[in-house]
Enzyme design. Structure first.
Site, PDB file in Angstrom:
ATOM      1  N   SER A 254      63.036 -81.807  55.496  1.00  0.00           N
ATOM      2  CA  SER A 254      62.543 -80.295  55.677  1.00  0.00           C
ATOM      3  C   SER A 254      61.498 -79.601  54.962  1.00  0.00           C
ATOM      4  O   SER A 254      61.217 -79.823  54.206  1.00  0.00           O
ATOM      5  CB  SER A 254      64.345 -79.820  55.297  1.00  0.00           C
ATOM      6  OG  SER A 254      64.114 -80.065  54.106  1.00  0.00           O
ATOM      7  N   ASP A 255      60.734 -78.567  55.728  1.00  0.00           N
ATOM      8  CA  ASP A 255      60.239 -78.233  54.790  1.00  0.00           C
ATOM      9  C   ASP A 255      61.150 -77.351  53.557  1.00  0.00           C
ATOM     10  O   ASP A 255      62.112 -77.550  53.185  1.00  0.00           O
ATOM     11  CB  ASP A 255      59.548 -76.441  55.674  1.00  0.00           C
ATOM     12  CG  ASP A 255      58.280 -76.315  55.420  1.00  0.00           C
ATOM     13  OD1 ASP A 255      58.029 -76.412  54.191  1.00  0.00           O
ATOM     14  OD2 ASP A 255      57.526 -75.629  55.716  1.00  0.00           O
ATOM     15  N   TRP A 256      60.197 -76.898  52.562  1.00  0.00           N
ATOM     16  CA  TRP A 256      61.181 -76.439  51.666  1.00  0.00           C
ATOM     17  C   TRP A 256      61.684 -75.251  51.556  1.00  0.00           C
ATOM     18  O   TRP A 256      61.470 -74.203  52.164  1.00  0.00           O
ATOM     19  CB  TRP A 256      59.822 -75.601  50.176  1.00  0.00           C
ATOM     20  CG  TRP A 256      59.479 -77.323  50.031  1.00  0.00           C
ATOM     21  CD1 TRP A 256      59.268 -77.606  48.253  1.00  0.00           C
ATOM     22  CD2 TRP A 256      59.394 -79.018  50.246  1.00  0.00           C
ATOM     23  NE1 TRP A 256      58.780 -78.858  47.719  1.00  0.00           N
ATOM     24  CE2 TRP A 256      58.861 -79.620  49.076  1.00  0.00           C
ATOM     25  CE3 TRP A 256      59.113 -79.827  51.554  1.00  0.00           C
ATOM     26  CZ2 TRP A 256      58.688 -81.319  49.138  1.00  0.00           C
ATOM     27  CZ3 TRP A 256      58.666 -81.015  51.632  1.00  0.00           C
ATOM     28  CH2 TRP A 256      58.698 -81.687  50.361  1.00  0.00           C
ATOM     29  N   GLY A 257      63.321 -75.621  51.372  1.00  0.00           N
ATOM     30  CA  GLY A 257      64.181 -74.931  51.750  1.00  0.00           C
ATOM     31  C   GLY A 257      64.760 -74.148  53.145  1.00  0.00           C
ATOM     32  O   GLY A 257      65.196 -73.538  53.660  1.00  0.00           O
ATOM     33  N   ALA A 258      63.811 -75.399  54.363  1.00  0.00           N
ATOM     34  CA  ALA A 258      64.450 -74.779  54.917  1.00  0.00           C
ATOM     35  C   ALA A 258      65.943 -75.235  56.099  1.00  0.00           C
ATOM     36  O   ALA A 258      66.174 -75.875  57.193  1.00  0.00           O
ATOM     37  CB  ALA A 258      63.188 -75.720  56.083  1.00  0.00           C
TER      38      ALA A 258
END
Length: 710
Positions: free
Chosen positions: A247-251
């Site tokens: 995931s992208d950071w916090g996605a």
């Protein structure tokens, strides 16, 4: 002739060129053996980030059996939050080179530096197609064309992974602006998704990319990191992706949906979706242990694929929480030479009236002017490590996670003064607002070089621009400053450093003799510029996007709606301008040289070989007075019944040709190059009918055309 069912021949070709130590088959054999010994909790640990620590992302680890925490680090142009590294040419500027060998070398030196710092996965390259010139992060990727993005992505992935580092291609998919990037939903038709937005990701997957980062946005109403259609169907099934999705950071927004629909690793951790919640979901049967095992195997296989189990793999020498505590490991070697060479090679000469460039040898006095001409008055890197969220001196990269810390930065003034030598007086002013003083300075100089910029980046607001640019005008009074200088000096040269296209209301000023598009050249910026201005390097850069006459000529601005509708369909970039008969200021693929080239004798052959359905050759002659590099571009027009844009890029080559000499350039078009995506068949299809091939120096400067039938 109609051909369906795109075979895996293309996949095999690219995979065989990957210099990583093991094949995917060998890597999976080792991964199965290791993961087969793990408990549910251990497999969950591997998939769950532990937060920012030594690296911007760290995965969980296991003991008995042993598997290390993986270090995941930004970014697409160099090692971020680190010292003793190279701050190189941004992706968008690297693509201006249109040089596959140079792109590969760039990937190789980046891979060496990430490896030397003990990084397992480089969070790059970014291969998103540029949808809008306003979008903040377009400088990280390779431009407006899927084919060019795909080639640049392949060369970068192969370069990075040849050094034993996992390349993470991002952001998958339809993440094309900063405004509302975590909440908006992108909607697009399936054909455009395949032919435009997913195209470069597919090519990078074929090249063996070890990881894909899913994006923040929703896709047709579903978050990208839990989209079964994009992750399981498109990426893993259709493209045959064998690595792991992070995931992208916090996605990450769920446990069960994310795991079941294709997410293999959540980053950076601490959001509560994997870890104990994933363990519980497996124990309760909401996520099968088979799926969890697949998640873990994909991560471990990518690790083995890059031979990272080698006992000599370096220890992590970063500290992304407190970089002052990081061990001193210098990974720069002689990479600055490559940065300087690529920066010069990627420089695009847009205008050169009266052969103003290269600068003559008999100059006595030069003025170098503008905020963009000098160093940042606040100090290198804006006086600290803040993601380059500033634009107070010369611009050499955008801001955000796609930036890196400059070890040094050669400004245009410094580079020009050094190259000019002691016999040439070089005066300067780094003030773009005092036009009266600038005019007084340039009245008695032989040439006035005005530098101006336009910046963008990720998320952070800079001068009122929230990542995405508010407009395409030059910053720091740039447009008025250029006109004022040109009013006072009959030989004015304009240099632009920008993350993407800008408007040029001053372009027809009689005293503006040359326009040099430097883009974002990195730490050697001023030296690369001087190499071109003084003729040490013959410019051969070409635009990777369209520069329009007016902002309103572009079809897409920043969309503030909750749902972003990709209504342009296939007409992205130059294809929109061609289809709508809009005359650009400078078209896609455009760039001048200090010499001239002619094209002749185009020959085309067809065959039944899917790897080379059509081949073409063309003669290219250097008719000028100096040696130079020609960027030969091949565009295809499909049968009218196919419903394609007027023409699409399907090949290019950069060839060095000595003055007075001729070379023959060859192109091979495989099945995919001549296919369209048939939504009803859910497959790639080669349409039957009459095609045309156009060979030229840009998308609008076509020198040779002919037709063939399939």
């Amino acid at each position: 002739m109609q051909i369906t069912a795109l075979t895996t021949a293309v996949f095999i070709f690219f995979a065989s060129t990957n210099a990583a130590a093991r094949t995917w088959e060998e890597a999976y054999e080792k991964a199965e053996a290791l993961v087969g010994k793990m408990s549910i909790e251990q497999k969950v640990n591997i998939t769950t980030g532990t937060g920012r620590g030594l690296c911007v992302g760290m995965s969980g680890s296991t003991t008995d059996p042993d598997f290390p925490a993986l270090c995941l680090q930004d970014g697409p142009l160099g090692v971020r939050i680190a010292d003793n590294i190279t701050a190189g040419v941004s992706g968008i500027t690297a693509s201006q080179s249109w040089d596959k060998k140079a792109l590969r070398k760039r990937g190789e030196y980046m891979g060496k530096e990430f490896y030397g710092k003990g990084v397992h996965a480089q969070l790059g390259p970014d291969v998103e197609v540029m949808r809008s010139p306003y979008a903040g992060r377009i400088f990280e990727s390779f431009g407006e064309d899927p084919y060019l993005n795909g080639v640049a992505g392949v060369e970068t992935v192969l370069g990075i992974q040849s050094e034993g580092v996992i390349a993470v291609i991002k952001h998958f998919v339809l993440n094309n602006q900063e405004h509302n990037r975590t909440t908006s939903s992108s909607t697009v038709d399936d054909r455009s998704l395949h032919e435009v937005w997913a195209w470069p990701f597919a090519r990078a997957v074929e090249a063996g990319a070890g990881s894909v980062m899913c994006s923040y946005n929703k896709i047709n109403g579903t978050y990208a990191c839990e989209s079964d259609g994009s992750l399981n169907k498109l990426l893993k099934s259709e493209m045959g992706f064998q690595g792991f999705v992070m995931s992208d950071w916090g996605a990450t927004h769920s446990t069960v949906d994310a795991a079941n629909n294709g997410l293999d690793m959540t980053m950076p951790g601490g959001e509560g979706y994997f870890g104990k919640n994933l363990t519980k979901a497996v124990e309760e049967g909401d996520v099968t242990e088979e799926r969890l095992t697949d998640m873990a195997k994909r991560i471990v296989a990518a690790y083995y694929k890059m031979d990272q189990d080698d006992p000599d793999f370096p220890e992590v020498s970063l500290n992304s929480v407190n970089r002052t505590k990081a061990p001193m490991v210098d990974v720069q070697e002689d990479h600055a030479k490559l940065v300087r060479q690529l920066g010069a090679e990627a420089t695009v000469l847009l205008l050169n009236k009266d052969e103003a460039l290269p600068l003559p040898a008999d100059l006595k006095k030069i003025a170098v002017l503008g905020v963009d001409a000098g160093p940042d008055p606040n100090g290198l890197n804006c006086g600290g490590d803040n993601g380059l969220a500033c634009n107070n001196g010369t611009l050499a990269m955008g801001w955000g996670s796609g930036s890196a810390t400059f070890p040094y930065l050669i400004s245009p003034y410094e580079g020009i003064k050094s190259r000019a030598g002691g016999d040439v007086e070089v005066v300067h002013s780094f003030d773009s607002w005092d036009t009266d003083a600038a005019q007084d300075l340039v009245r008695d100089v032989d040439v006035a070089i005005v530098c101006a910029s336009s910046d963008s980046g990720e998320a952070t607001v800079v001068d009122g621009n929230a990542g995405d640019r508010n407009n395409l005008t030059l910053w720091h009074n740039g447009d008025k400053f250029i006109e004022a200088v040109a009013d006072a000096n009959e030989k004015t040269i304009v240099v632009i450093h920008a993350t993407g296209p800008v408007t040029m209301p001053w372009i027809d000023h009689k005293n503006i003799k040359a326009v040099v598009w430097s883009g974002l050249p990195g730490q050697e910026s001023g030296n690369s510029l001087a190499d071109v201005l003084f003729g040490d390097v013959n410019p051969s850069g070409r635009l990777p996007y369209t520069i329009a006459k007016n902002e309103d000529d572009y079809p897409v601005h920043i969309d503030l709606h909750d749902t972003i509708d990709y209504k342009e369909n296939l007409l992205v970039g130059y294809k929109w301008f061609d289809a709508k008969n809009i005359e650009p200021l400078f078209e896609f693929g455009f760039g001048l040289s200090y010499t001239n080239f002619s094209f002749s004798d185009l020959k085309v052959k067809t065959s039944d070989n899917e790897g080379e359905l059509v081949s073409a050759t063309v003669a290219v002659e250097n008719t000028g007075d100096v040696d130079g590099a020609a960027v030969v571009q091949a565009y295809i027009s499909f049968p009218e019944s196919a419903g394609e844009p007027p023409k699409v890029l399907r090949g290019f080559d950069k060839v060095q040709i000595k003055r007075g000499h001729k070379d023959r350039v060859s192109f091979a078009f495989d099945k995919l190059s001549l296919s369209v995506y048939d939504v009803e068949k859910d497959d790639w299809v080669v349409p039957s009918g009459k095609y045309s091939i156009h060979i030229g120096a840009s998308s609008r400067d076509i020198h040779q055309s002919t037709s063939f039938t399939l």
